[in-house]
Design an enzyme around this catalytic site. Structure first.
Site, PDB file in Angstrom:
ATOM      1  N   GLU A 126       1.416  -1.027   0.152  1.00 40.74           N
ATOM      2  CA  GLU A 126      -0.067  -0.251  -0.196  1.00 40.74           C
ATOM      3  C   GLU A 126       1.529   0.985   0.279  1.00 40.74           C
ATOM      4  O   GLU A 126       2.108   1.210   0.668  1.00 40.74           O
ATOM      5  CB  GLU A 126      -0.742   0.024   1.090  1.00 40.74           C
ATOM      6  CG  GLU A 126      -1.801   1.158   0.984  1.00 40.74           C
ATOM      7  CD  GLU A 126      -3.190   0.942   2.322  1.00 40.74           C
ATOM      8  OE1 GLU A 126      -4.262   1.669   2.314  1.00 40.74           O
ATOM      9  OE2 GLU A 126      -3.223   0.601   3.799  1.00 40.74           O
ATOM     10  N   GLY A 261       2.255   0.637  11.257  1.00 42.56           N
ATOM     11  CA  GLY A 261       1.826  -0.100  12.772  1.00 42.56           C
ATOM     12  C   GLY A 261       1.237  -1.181  11.689  1.00 42.56           C
ATOM     13  O   GLY A 261       1.507  -2.342  12.877  1.00 42.56           O
ATOM     14  N   GLU A 296      -6.842  -4.915  11.899  1.00 41.17           N
ATOM     15  CA  GLU A 296      -6.689  -5.183  10.899  1.00 41.17           C
ATOM     16  C   GLU A 296      -7.581  -6.123  10.125  1.00 41.17           C
ATOM     17  O   GLU A 296      -7.778  -6.118   9.061  1.00 41.17           O
ATOM     18  CB  GLU A 296      -5.219  -5.890  10.275  1.00 41.17           C
ATOM     19  CG  GLU A 296      -3.946  -4.693  11.154  1.00 41.17           C
ATOM     20  CD  GLU A 296      -4.015  -3.384  10.226  1.00 41.17           C
ATOM     21  OE1 GLU A 296      -4.341  -3.468   9.052  1.00 41.17           O
ATOM     22  OE2 GLU A 296      -4.218  -2.361  10.550  1.00 41.17           O
TER      23      GLU A 296
END
Length: 847
Positions: A126, A261, A296
């Site tokens: 990403e 993260g 997530e």
């Protein structure tokens, strides 16, 4: 490089021309430590006769074959794109390339563990870095199925989006893993993680699960705690969404030198390995890790099963995952006060971001990839999640959940826009959301709410209104679902005695429900934290806050009041010295460890940045003594003891205070129960380095006792903290003039460069800072460039000249919009500090 910055118009044009069927990708990890082999076969349909391009960033494209015809790779490949022309209705393209291992955390990142020299690889794709590993149409709306095969050392673990197959030996010490085909997913959530990872495997509801980390960290991996949070998330989200987990397995991999993260790769989530705690941390760190895990996991449905069409809706992807993760934490784990943490951390981040000159609507106008790369910010995550919470209150929770379930059912494996979500919410709630969306999503800035009321001789309300205002440059007044709490002092504390909830619109909203109620000790607007707004208190409430903030029985209203006080300090409405006095009144009895840590950080920031220069040093000395006194009084071995000791160690400055650090580092039991472990040792040493008590020799000695990746990062930061011209020159050369440091060591070095005690050294580098900006922005990858631009800005030189030089540089140069934005934000930080210092000076004069 030309072609790296994909624009929205290019993406739309390409999506109109073609549709992807499948990718077959083979990656060969046995070619050495610089490049790896990449072979991609892509099957896709296209408008006959059309031309387009496919993305690839690699040192060399060896072969390009389109529909059986070999193309001249040197002429069609420019380093970022491969030109394709004369397309058929059905096409097959094969690209053979030498791709490069990265050391910046983008593409396929390569790391060598200093403990055992083992090699570990992980991908981070990403926003648009799958193209660094294989040729692809690297945009979220060109989904396809992926079939990966990987060649690598036979003793490695190889993990991708599909379940890991048994390796097939193909030579001495070499094997191939042939993965099954994935569902239709976007390029940016594909993944490859490889190396001798240690694993704990489990299963839940028939779904294989794995938790992985490097072998040298495995002794610290608390896999069962991680899996417990994960299982709770599975149960909660499957019920909430009324839809089973959409992939075949779920792995969580704690990887080295990760830039973010975590990342929601489908079925193969990568997570910053700092979440494998090798030293004692407070419960706040475990809570943040749980939020990351659940964030997530929520993406597996919202983001992976249903994906944004273009990066304009990045906010919706991230905001929903944040909202859902906090909701799950609060309702399915023992962190039942997760919304307090959200108010204390995420919303404070959002409020800060939304008051910068670069503020933007939540639904941002993302013109190209550079725009989105600087948009992973407090508005995209925290303001967006706050507004989703407001939307839930606006349409009703049951209606919101029904709408989300319809959304998944209607759009599974597809791509959507914001309008698709709003459409189902309008169906389930019966509310027209067009005006709500315009107010909240298409405008920037935030409102301020304050109460206005009158009382009779008996002290009862004869009028009560909520006044809403907006800044002149972002004048939108919004519709809010708002709670109002009346709090009174009682023997059991400051408790809520009445609560109303209503819609607030326009400049003034009368609250008839409060007529006749006795004026309480404290009126709290936005009680329950339903909306996103700045708060102001009436005089009586402000007095109660100063006198009795510690008496709140509930953590959320206390957090809201702390946030209001900090916001007023940043706005110059409360002097820095008064905010610090408020912190001193409440910190010792604050029970929420996350708030304790935030308040200590905020007070220290206020002292360094917002205090009048004439009182800054004695105020810092006094606050350090105060923190040590609290640490000394805290329960031995408690989270409070650790958090307060760390806060104290970050500002210790007098001889007596530094002697305490020296004693702790030397093993003297000054604070019974405090574990002086590796990470705390580094914190103590770094402060002694900043203050000149220790230097390079002591840093080397400490590193000899901690020859790990974490130790290397801590040592790099410490060397950069040394208060000499030579140390700063070395750090500058290693980060700015050279490009050899991997991302984690570069970030650590940059983090140590600017220290508030070393302003004169910092000032000397200001001309060189502006000289290097354009070169760094054009030559380095985006993550590295942002680290340098933000981390080396002279933020502690709180002087008008810092602002003037920055504004002059912006005015005199044709800058990339993203670089211009970062500089505007940095200059605004100094401008705000100047205004706050002026308020503190005025407060001193008034005395």
């Amino acid at each position: 490089m030309p072609g790296e910055n994909l624009t929205r118009d290019e993406a739309r044009e390409r999506a109109a021309l073609l549709s992807v069927d499948s990718y077959s990708i083979h990656i060969d990890l046995t070619q050495g430590d610089v490049t790896f082999g990449s072979t991609s076969t892509i099957r896709f349909s296209a408008t006959p006769g059309s031309s387009t391009f496919i993305d690839l960033i690699a040192p060399k494209a060896r072969e390009v074959t389109l529909n059986g015809t070999k193309l001249d790779a040197a002429s069609v490949f420019d380093g970022a794109r491969i030109a394709l022309s004369g397309l058929l209705e059905q096409n097959e393209l094969t690209v053979v390339a030498d791709a490069a291992y990265m050391h910046t955390g983008e593409g396929l990142h390569r790391f060598v563990d200093p403990v055992d020299k083992a090699v570990y690889l992980h991908t981070q794709f990403e926003v648009i870095d799958a193209r660094r590993v294989f040729a692809c149409f690297d945009q979220p709306d060109l989904k396809g199925t992926f079939t990966f095969s990987i060649t690598g050392p036979s003793d490695w673990e190889i993990i991708s989006n599909s379940p890991t197959p048994a390796p097939e030996p193909i030579g001495t010490g070499i094997a191939r893993w042939n993965f099954s085909t994935t569902p239709r997913i976007s390029t940016y959530i594909t993944a490859l993680i490889a190396g001798p990872y240690a694993a704990v495997r489990s299963e839940y509801r028939g779904i294989p699960m794995g938790v992985f980390c490097r072998q040298s960290l495995f002794e610290f991996l608390d896999a069962e705690a991680i899996l417990d949070v994960t299982r709770r998330g599975f149960d909660y989200f499957e019920e909430l969404f009324d839809r089973a987990y959409p992939f075949e397995k779920y792995d969580q991999l704690f990887v080295p030198e990760f830039n973010a993260g975590a990342m929601e790769n489908a079925g193969a989530v990568t997570i910053l390995e700092d979440y494998v705690f090798r030293s004692k941390v407070t419960d706040a760190a475990y809570e943040r890790r749980a939020e990351t895990i659940l964030h997530e996991l929520a993406h597996m449905w919202f983001g992976n099963l249903v994906t944004m069409r273009w990066w304009d809706d990045l906010w919706l992807n991230e905001s929903f995952a944040t909202y859902a993760s906090i909701l799950c934490e609060a309702e399915a784990t023992h962190w039942t006060s997760a919304w307090t943490t959200f108010s204390n951390l995420e919303k404070t981040w959002a409020y800060r971001q939304d008051q910068l000159p670069s503020t933007h609507p939540i639904a941002a106008d993302i013109r190209d990839i550079e725009d989105v790369l600087v948009n992973f910010d407090g508005i995209t995550y925290a303001k967006g999640a706050s507004v989703l919470k407001q939307l839930v209150a606006w349409v009703g929770r049951d209606q919101f959940i029904d709408g989300i379930r319809k959304y998944f059912s209607r759009h599974e494996w597809g791509n959507t826009q914001l309008a698709d979500l709003l459409a189902v919410l309008e169906e389930t709630s019966g509310r027209d959301l067009s005006s709500w969306a315009k107010e909240w999503l298409e405008t920037a800035g935030l409102n301020t709410m304050r109460p206005e009321f009158s009382v009779d001789d008996a002290g009862r309300f004869t009028s009560f209104a909520v006044l809403q205002s907006a800044p002149a440059d972002h004048p939108t007044l919004r519709s809010h679902r708002l709670g109002i709490g009346l709090y009174n002092r009682r023997d059991e504390g400051l408790i809520r005695t009445h609560h109303v909830e209503l819609d607030v619109t326009g400049e003034r909203t009368d609250v008839a429900e409060l007529m006749g109620h006795e004026q309480p000790d404290l009126v709290l607007l936005n009680d329950e934290d339903l909306t996103y707004t700045k708060l102001r208190l009436d005089p009586r409430s402000a007095t109660t806050l100063v006198e009795s903030i510690e008496e709140f029985r509930e953590s959320l209203p206390r957090a809201l009041c702390w946030t209001a006080a900090w916001d007023m300090t940043r706005d110059g409405e409360i002097a820095a010295r008064d905010f610090v006095a408020l912190v001193r009144a409440g910190l010792g009895i604050e029970t929420d460890i996350g708030i304790v840590q935030s308040l200590a950080r905020q007070a220290i920031s206020a002292l360094y940045l917002y205090s009048d220069e004439s009182v800054k040093e004695p105020s810092l000395q006094a606050f350090a003594d105060f923190l040590f006194g609290l640490a000394n009084a805290a329960e031995p071995g408690s989270d409070h003891q650790l958090a307060l000791t760390r806060a104290f160690s970050s500002i210790a400055r007098t001889d007596a205070q530094l002697e305490v650090l020296t004693g702790l580092l030397g093993g003297v039991e000054l604070l019974p129960g405090l574990a002086i472990d590796k990470d705390l040792r580094w914190a103590l040493l770094q402060r002694l380095v900043i203050t000149g008590r220790c230097g390079p020799e002591q840093i080397d000695q400490e590193l000899d006792q901690d020859l790990t990746a974490s130790g290397q990062r801590q040592a790099a930061a410490a060397r950069s903290m040394v208060g000499t011209v030579e140390a700063k020159e070395a750090a500058w050369n290693a980060t700015v003039n050279e490009d050899e440091l991997p991302n984690a060591l570069l970030a650590a070095t940059v983090s140590g460069f600017n220290q508030p005690e070393q302003i004169e050294l910092q000032r000397a580098f200001i001309p060189r800072y502006f000289e290097m900006l354009q070169r760094v922005w054009s030559e380095r990858t985006n993550d590295t460039a942002q680290t340098l631009v933000l981390g080396l800005f002279p933020v502690y030189v709180v002087e008008p000249e810092t602002v003037r030089l920055t504004e002059q540089f912006i005015s005199d140069n044709d800058l990339a919009p993203a670089l211009r934005r970062l500089l505007l934000e940095s200059a605004d930080t100094v401008s705000r500090a100047l205004r706050a210092r002026a308020a503190d000076t005025k407060r001193a004069a008034a005395n």
